[in-house]
Design a protein around this motif. Sequence first.
Motif, PDB file in Angstrom:
ATOM      1  N   MET A  69       0.677  -1.213   0.095  1.00  0.00           N
ATOM      2  CA  MET A  69       0.028   0.006  -0.239  1.00  0.00           C
ATOM      3  C   MET A  69       1.082   1.333  -0.069  1.00  0.00           C
ATOM      4  N   ASP A  73       0.869   4.233  -2.847  1.00  0.00           N
ATOM      5  CA  ASP A  73       0.607   5.665  -2.863  1.00  0.00           C
ATOM      6  C   ASP A  73       1.677   6.348  -3.519  1.00  0.00           C
ATOM      7  N   GLN A  76       1.145   6.464  -7.087  1.00  0.00           N
ATOM      8  CA  GLN A  76       0.214   7.351  -7.530  1.00  0.00           C
ATOM      9  C   GLN A  76       0.461   8.930  -7.330  1.00  0.00           C
ATOM     10  N   ARG A 111      -8.180  -1.469  -4.159  1.00  0.00           N
ATOM     11  CA  ARG A 111      -7.330  -0.586  -4.763  1.00  0.00           C
ATOM     12  C   ARG A 111      -6.162  -1.395  -5.430  1.00  0.00           C
TER      13      ARG A 111
END
Length: 160
Positions: A69, A73, A76, A111
């Motif tokens: 994750m 992040d 992105q 996600r």
Amino acid sequence: MTSKVYIGLGSNLSEPLMQVKTAVEQIATLPETVLVATSSWYRSKPVGPQDQPDFVNGVAEIDTTLGPMALLDALQELEQKHGRQRLRHWGERTLDLDIIVYGELSTTLPRLLLPHPFAYQRGFVLQPLAELAPELQLSGKSVSSWLAAVDTSDLRQIGA
Ligand code: ROI
């Protein structure tokens, strides 16, 4: 623990080759991350609407202790720095960074689906990935055996 991760890069707006090359340099500076290798770059016909420019695609291999994750992040955030806007579904973009494989991890998180659910059927992912990891297992078969099963006639290598 260090995980080996393969990241697919794609761009078809605002000097695509510059976008993906800059993105690799930025990936190399992420915390807890070492850039191990980069594939050659390929020009590819768009999958999706055909009234958009050709893409430039490639794959980067990293070793990282960032969790999935935290890595998502960070990637992105890089996409945003490159001015990414979502213009339409399966449409043009300045920078797309997809985690294709994160170590041995499989997830079905909303996600983050891992391994990437379309990678094994896309020549623009398999061809560059096969340069780095032909024996890597992806959805039950090796990258090189998936590659042998897809059409790569729309891919043109454009440099290392
Ligand atoms: N088509 C190609 N050739 N390369 C991509 O990276 C790519 N990325 C996408 C869609 C729009 C599905 N098509 C693509 O996200």
